[in-house]
Design an enzyme around this catalytic site. Structure first.
Site, PDB file in Angstrom:
ATOM      1  N   LYS A  22       0.838  -1.211   0.000  1.00  0.00           N
ATOM      2  CA  LYS A  22       0.000   0.000   0.000  1.00  0.00           C
ATOM      3  C   LYS A  22       0.867   1.252   0.000  1.00  0.00           C
ATOM      4  O   LYS A  22       0.631   2.190  -0.768  1.00  0.00           O
ATOM      5  CB  LYS A  22      -0.908  -0.015   1.241  1.00  0.00           C
ATOM      6  CG  LYS A  22      -1.547   1.329   1.538  1.00  0.00           C
ATOM      7  CD  LYS A  22      -2.273   1.359   2.866  1.00  0.00           C
ATOM      8  CE  LYS A  22      -1.433   1.523   4.090  1.00  0.00           C
ATOM      9  NZ  LYS A  22      -1.180   2.883   4.564  1.00  0.00           N
ATOM     10  N   ASN A  23       1.881   1.274   0.881  1.00  0.00           N
ATOM     11  CA  ASN A  23       2.664   2.505   1.039  1.00  0.00           C
ATOM     12  C   ASN A  23       3.647   2.752  -0.101  1.00  0.00           C
ATOM     13  O   ASN A  23       4.299   3.796  -0.142  1.00  0.00           O
ATOM     14  CB  ASN A  23       3.392   2.515   2.388  1.00  0.00           C
ATOM     15  CG  ASN A  23       2.413   2.741   3.532  1.00  0.00           C
ATOM     16  OD1 ASN A  23       1.243   3.070   3.299  1.00  0.00           O
ATOM     17  ND2 ASN A  23       2.863   2.545   4.760  1.00  0.00           N
ATOM     18  N   CYS A 120      -3.657  12.642  14.029  1.00  0.00           N
ATOM     19  CA  CYS A 120      -4.432  11.406  13.867  1.00  0.00           C
ATOM     20  C   CYS A 120      -4.195  10.526  15.075  1.00  0.00           C
ATOM     21  O   CYS A 120      -3.518  10.919  16.021  1.00  0.00           O
ATOM     22  CB  CYS A 120      -4.110  10.709  12.553  1.00  0.00           C
ATOM     23  SG  CYS A 120      -2.625   9.741  12.581  1.00  0.00           S
ATOM     24  N   ARG A 125       1.698  14.281  13.695  1.00  0.00           N
ATOM     25  CA  ARG A 125       2.036  14.099  12.283  1.00  0.00           C
ATOM     26  C   ARG A 125       1.935  15.364  11.432  1.00  0.00           C
ATOM     27  O   ARG A 125       1.152  15.425  10.471  1.00  0.00           O
ATOM     28  CB  ARG A 125       1.193  12.978  11.677  1.00  0.00           C
ATOM     29  CG  ARG A 125       1.342  11.671  12.408  1.00  0.00           C
ATOM     30  CD  ARG A 125       0.579  10.555  11.767  1.00  0.00           C
ATOM     31  NE  ARG A 125       1.227  10.043  10.578  1.00  0.00           N
ATOM     32  CZ  ARG A 125       0.696   9.113   9.791  1.00  0.00           C
ATOM     33  NH1 ARG A 125      -0.460   8.609  10.082  1.00  0.00           N
ATOM     34  NH2 ARG A 125       1.337   8.687   8.729  1.00  0.00           N
ATOM     35  N   ASP A 309       5.459   0.318  11.969  1.00  0.00           N
ATOM     36  CA  ASP A 309       4.228  -0.320  11.484  1.00  0.00           C
ATOM     37  C   ASP A 309       4.127  -1.794  11.892  1.00  0.00           C
ATOM     38  O   ASP A 309       3.112  -2.435  11.621  1.00  0.00           O
ATOM     39  CB  ASP A 309       4.130  -0.201   9.948  1.00  0.00           C
ATOM     40  CG  ASP A 309       3.843   1.227   9.517  1.00  0.00           C
ATOM     41  OD1 ASP A 309       3.446   2.049  10.368  1.00  0.00           O
ATOM     42  OD2 ASP A 309       4.021   1.532   8.317  1.00  0.00           O
ATOM     43  N   ARG A 401      -8.378  -0.412   5.068  1.00  0.00           N
ATOM     44  CA  ARG A 401      -7.572   0.627   4.415  1.00  0.00           C
ATOM     45  C   ARG A 401      -6.259   0.058   3.898  1.00  0.00           C
ATOM     46  O   ARG A 401      -5.720   0.570   2.918  1.00  0.00           O
ATOM     47  CB  ARG A 401      -7.252   1.748   5.414  1.00  0.00           C
ATOM     48  CG  ARG A 401      -8.443   2.596   5.758  1.00  0.00           C
ATOM     49  CD  ARG A 401      -8.029   3.747   6.614  1.00  0.00           C
ATOM     50  NE  ARG A 401      -7.036   4.574   5.907  1.00  0.00           N
ATOM     51  CZ  ARG A 401      -6.493   5.660   6.413  1.00  0.00           C
ATOM     52  NH1 ARG A 401      -6.833   6.068   7.611  1.00  0.00           N
ATOM     53  NH2 ARG A 401      -5.611   6.350   5.718  1.00  0.00           N
TER      54      ARG A 401
END
Ligand code: EPU
Length: 421
Positions: A22-23, A120, A125, A309, A401
């Site tokens: 995803k990233n 968030c 961030r 992560d 997501r």
């Protein structure tokens, strides 16, 4: 709203395919704005953030073809007739990565207006480092009404030092610098594999970039870029999550289509903790934990260190390890929300500032829990897989997501897991 229901206690057995990262796919989609030619991306994960980015590109005026994303994992973007240079609040608040359009829009059209993302669940961030670096490239930036507005006739290459390492900051600046006049050097750049993957795409589009994957990236600006095809790298965090899933359940899982060299720190830490990780081939790992788990401390760090992560998933694992471990989070200031949910499941975890002290091994019991962000959700899934009884995980949209069909993949390995409405 969807929930995930897990009945824990089954060892995971079998093989699982890892999706594209995803990233890496998010900045690659933003990079399509840098050319008027078509870009075709392969191995794109079919997850919510990618669909959201597709919608954002269409809102900007791009033609996109995401019709077969689910089956082929390929998509196409044509940014020939871009009609808007704005990423609105409504979008950015749902997905911070939308700030990645700032660099490409500014570089190609001389203008970008992007909502400031705000804080968030995992931390404040800010994007001050992106902004400071765009200013060094000659952009005129104003912040008003919650929006960053950037303008420049043509960006001018320069030397940039990031005060701290930022992944999307490095990507945003790399995308701006490829169309700047002259050369740019990014110092203290992020070294994540996703940065290198973006550099590879940009080079296929005609850019000249050296040093991506190291802390110093040299970019030679070009007047225009052209179309390209590119295959996204495998998701190293999904890989790590399945490694943890195999280990925590005492299973035996083959993880296919991954890149072991992208998660060496995670593999090494798991091995220290007693997990057996067999490198069957460079793209296939086999995980088991036949002798149980041992408590081992971990400190998150930028790549090539242990990824933030993977911190939540590692904490879940440590609840099942013999002994006491300290999990130290250095990247985000508030990334321990999963700990209190794990405590509700019977874990013994004490938070002291940016350290979580995990006392193992504890028998977890199923409970109703709520996920605060993507990786926290994944850690609760792991906890649910070993807990006695039923675990209900709410706010599953966080999982959707970034993890492609996670419950189907786990079910394929023998987990008793389902999505309930
Ligand atoms: N930071 C600043 N100012 C900036 C930019 C960053 O102070 O202008 C700080 C952040 O607040 C944070 C640290 O620097 O404390 C590192 O943040 P970074 O910019 O590297 O994070 P990011 O680029 O916003 C990406 C991933 C995250 C991942 C982090 C760290 C994407 C789309 N997101 O975020 O992924 O946790 O790098 O590796 O690539 C996830 O996938 O669940 C996720 C959160």
């Amino acid at each position: 709203m969807d929930k995930i229901l897990i009945k824990g206690g089954r060892p995971l057995l079998g093989a699982v395919e890892i999706s594209g990262a995803k990233n890496a796919a998010l900045p690659a989609l933003a990079a399509t704005l840098l050319t008027e030619d078509p870009i075709v991306l392969h191995n794109v994960p079919c997850v919510r953030d990618i669909q959201t980015t597709g919608q954002m590109l269409r809102d900007l005026g791009c033609e996109t073809d995401f019709r077969t994303l689910e089956s082929t994992h390929s998509c196409k973007v044509l940014a020939r007739n871009v009609t808007s240079c704005e990423a609105p609040y409504e979008l950015v608040k749902t997905m911070r990565a939308s700030v990645l359009v700032l660099g490409p829009l500014l570089a190609r059209f001389g203008r970008a207006r992007v909502s400031l993302p705000g804080g968030c669940a995992i931390g404040a961030r800010p994007i001050d480092l992106h902004i400071k670096a765009f200013e060094k490239l000659g952009a005129d930036i104003t912040i008003e009404h919650g929006y960053v507005e950037a303008r420049a006739d043509r960006l001018k290459g320069t030397e940039i030092f990031f005060d701290r390492i930022t992944v999307t900051g490095t990507e945003n600046l790399m995308m701006a610098a490829v169309l700047a006049e002259g050369d740019t050097v990014l110092n203290n750049a992020a070294r994540e594999p996703e940065v290198s993957d973006l550099a590879n795409l940009l080079c296929s589009m005609g850019a000249t970039i050296r040093g991506a994957g190291s802390s110093t990236i040299h970019i030679q600006g070009a007047a225009r870029l052209h179309g390209a095809q590119h295959t996204i790298i495998p998701d190293r965090i999904e890989t790590g999550t399945f490694l943890a899933a195999g280990a925590i359940t005492g299973g035996d899982v083959e993880i296919r289509s991954c890149r072991a060299d992208h998660l060496l720190a995670v593999i090494e830490k798991l091995e220290e903790a007693g997990v057996v990780v067999e490198r069957a081939t460079p793209s296939v790992l086999r995980v088991s934990a036949p002798h149980g788990l041992k408590a081992r401390d971990v400190i998150t760090a930028e790549h090539p260190g242990f990824a933030t992560d993977m911190q939540a998933q590692y904490m879940a694992l440590m609840t099942q390890a013999e002994g006491t471990s300290i999990v130290t989070e250095t990247i985000f200031e508030n990334r321990f929300m999963h700990a209190s949910e794990m405590v509700r499941m019977g874990a013994n975890i004490k938070i002291e500032g940016n350290r979580a002290i995990v006392f193992g091994k504890t028998q977890l019991t199923g409970a109703k829990v709520i996920a605060s962000d993507l990786r926290a959700s994944a850690s609760l899934v792991l906890a649910g897989l070993v807990a006695h009884g039923e675990t209900f995980i709410g706010r599953v949209y966080h999982l959707d997501r970034g993890y492609e069909r996670i419950e189907e993949k786990l079910k394929g390995l023998g987990a008793d897991i389902e999505r309930v409405r």
